[in-house]
Design a protein around this motif. Structure first.
Motif, PDB file in Angstrom:
ATOM      1  N   HIS A  49       0.649  -1.053  -0.062  1.00  0.00           N
ATOM      2  CA  HIS A  49      -0.045   0.033  -0.142  1.00  0.00           C
ATOM      3  C   HIS A  49       0.842   1.377  -0.044  1.00  0.00           C
ATOM      4  N   VAL A  50       0.631   2.159  -0.971  1.00  0.00           N
ATOM      5  CA  VAL A  50       1.355   3.463  -0.966  1.00  0.00           C
ATOM      6  C   VAL A  50       0.467   4.329  -0.950  1.00  0.00           C
ATOM      7  N   LEU A  51       0.417   5.379   0.105  1.00  0.00           N
ATOM      8  CA  LEU A  51      -0.371   6.667   0.012  1.00  0.00           C
ATOM      9  C   LEU A  51       0.416   7.760  -0.282  1.00  0.00           C
ATOM     10  N   LEU A  52       0.103   8.679  -1.075  1.00  0.00           N
ATOM     11  CA  LEU A  52       0.504  10.014  -1.456  1.00  0.00           C
ATOM     12  C   LEU A  52      -0.233  11.229  -0.790  1.00  0.00           C
ATOM     13  N   THR A  53       0.630  11.931  -0.345  1.00  0.00           N
ATOM     14  CA  THR A  53       0.229  13.074   0.340  1.00  0.00           C
ATOM     15  C   THR A  53      -0.357  14.222  -0.714  1.00  0.00           C
ATOM     16  N   HIS A  54       0.478  14.364  -1.888  1.00  0.00           N
ATOM     17  CA  HIS A  54       0.384  15.704  -2.921  1.00  0.00           C
ATOM     18  C   HIS A  54       1.191  15.201  -4.109  1.00  0.00           C
ATOM     19  N   SER A  55       1.101  16.163  -5.005  1.00  0.00           N
ATOM     20  CA  SER A  55       1.703  15.909  -6.321  1.00  0.00           C
ATOM     21  C   SER A  55       3.212  16.655  -6.528  1.00  0.00           C
ATOM     22  N   HIS A  56       3.703  17.060  -5.478  1.00  0.00           N
ATOM     23  CA  HIS A  56       4.854  17.576  -5.654  1.00  0.00           C
ATOM     24  C   HIS A  56       6.287  16.501  -5.757  1.00  0.00           C
ATOM     25  N   ILE A  57       7.061  16.989  -6.418  1.00  0.00           N
ATOM     26  CA  ILE A  57       8.117  15.744  -6.968  1.00  0.00           C
ATOM     27  C   ILE A  57       8.900  15.149  -5.800  1.00  0.00           C
ATOM     28  N   ASP A  58       9.012  15.775  -4.771  1.00  0.00           N
ATOM     29  CA  ASP A  58       9.949  15.090  -3.582  1.00  0.00           C
ATOM     30  C   ASP A  58       8.942  13.992  -2.942  1.00  0.00           C
ATOM     31  N   HIS A  59       7.690  13.961  -3.369  1.00  0.00           N
ATOM     32  CA  HIS A  59       6.684  12.925  -2.739  1.00  0.00           C
ATOM     33  C   HIS A  59       6.283  12.303  -3.644  1.00  0.00           C
TER      34      HIS A  59
END
Length: 254
Positions: A49-59
């Motif tokens: 499972h991978v949860l992303l916080t937002h679209s900025h490249i370091d994330h």
């Protein structure tokens, strides 16, 4: 719940947080900055499972590499969770056959690289043994933090954010809260930059946590590498025994 930070660096002793991502119980990741550099391929394949916080490249930047590292032509693949705005950005600007191949086009439905799940703020889902609630943060692009709850306690992950109005309400709503990972990006003298980029300084950090019980562990994350030592000194000067700076060697267990 066992949490450790994935902070990539060629120098293993480096304390600098070039990117911020965490691994929970070896099977759940939040953000992907360090994920494609995790140990060996078997360790990466263990992440379901991978949860992303937002679209900025370091994330999100590690996501294509991670998916490429672990791919096998089987029906099994990780699930990637994030808000609709972030998904739209990924599909338009990352998996677009220009920056990176369109993985859905290549693999189709039979042997996918990933399965996607769109999250709605404040609507909890179940991941493994956890109740996970996405919460909206205050950042330049739509950004989610995450609350993880289990029988042994709760954890709040809130980085890449300016101080936000719902913080205290969310903290109070988490039963048996044990740990908070909270943004502390820029030194106090650069509050002007923190305000423009919607991040947090140690002074703002202090004001956010002033009503939090002293037995809640508070871990400062997202310290900008160029100001790491100064931010550390300013956090230490707060004189709060429950505040610490994130460390790659530490396993945060609740």
């Amino acid at each position: 719940m066992k949490i450790r930070l994935l902070m990539p660096s060629v120098e293993p002793k480096s304390r600098l947080q070039f990117t911020v991502s965490v691994l929970i119980d070896e099977h759940i990741a939040i953000d992907t900055g360090g994920l494609p550099y995790l140990g060996d391929i078997d360790s990466q394949r263990a992440v379901d499972h991978v949860l992303l916080t937002h679209s900025h490249i370091d994330h999100i930047g590690g996501l294509p590499l991670f998916l490429d590292n672990i791919y096998a032509p089987t029906p099994e693949c990780p699930t990637v969770y994030t808000g609709e705005a972030t998904w739209n950005c990924l599909e338009s600007h990352l998996f677009n056959d220009k920056v990176w191949p369109d993985l859905e086009r290549i693999a189709g439905d039979e042997f996918p690289f990933y399965r996607k799940q769109i999250l709605d703020p404040h609507r909890p889902i179940t991941i493994a043994d956890y109740r996970v609630t996405p919460i909206p943060l205050e950042h330049i692009v739509p950004t989610l933090g995450y609350v993880f709850e289990t029988e042994t306690g709760g954890a709040l992950f809130a980085w890449d954010t300016a101080p936000f109005l719902e913080f205290e309400k969310i903290v109070q709503s988490i039963p048996n809260l044990k740990i908070i990972f909270l943004d502390a990006s820029f030194p106090n003298q650069m509050q002007w930059l923190a305000e423009k980029s919607l991040h947090t300084t140690p002074g703002q950090f202090q004001r956010q946590i002033e009503h939090i019980a002293p037995d809640v562990r508070i871990v400062a994350v997202h310290l900008k590498p160029g100001f790491h030592d100064q931010v550390c000194e300013e956090l230490k000067a707060l004189g709060l025994s429950n505040v610490e700076v994130a460390c790659r060697e530490t396993v945060y267990e609740i």
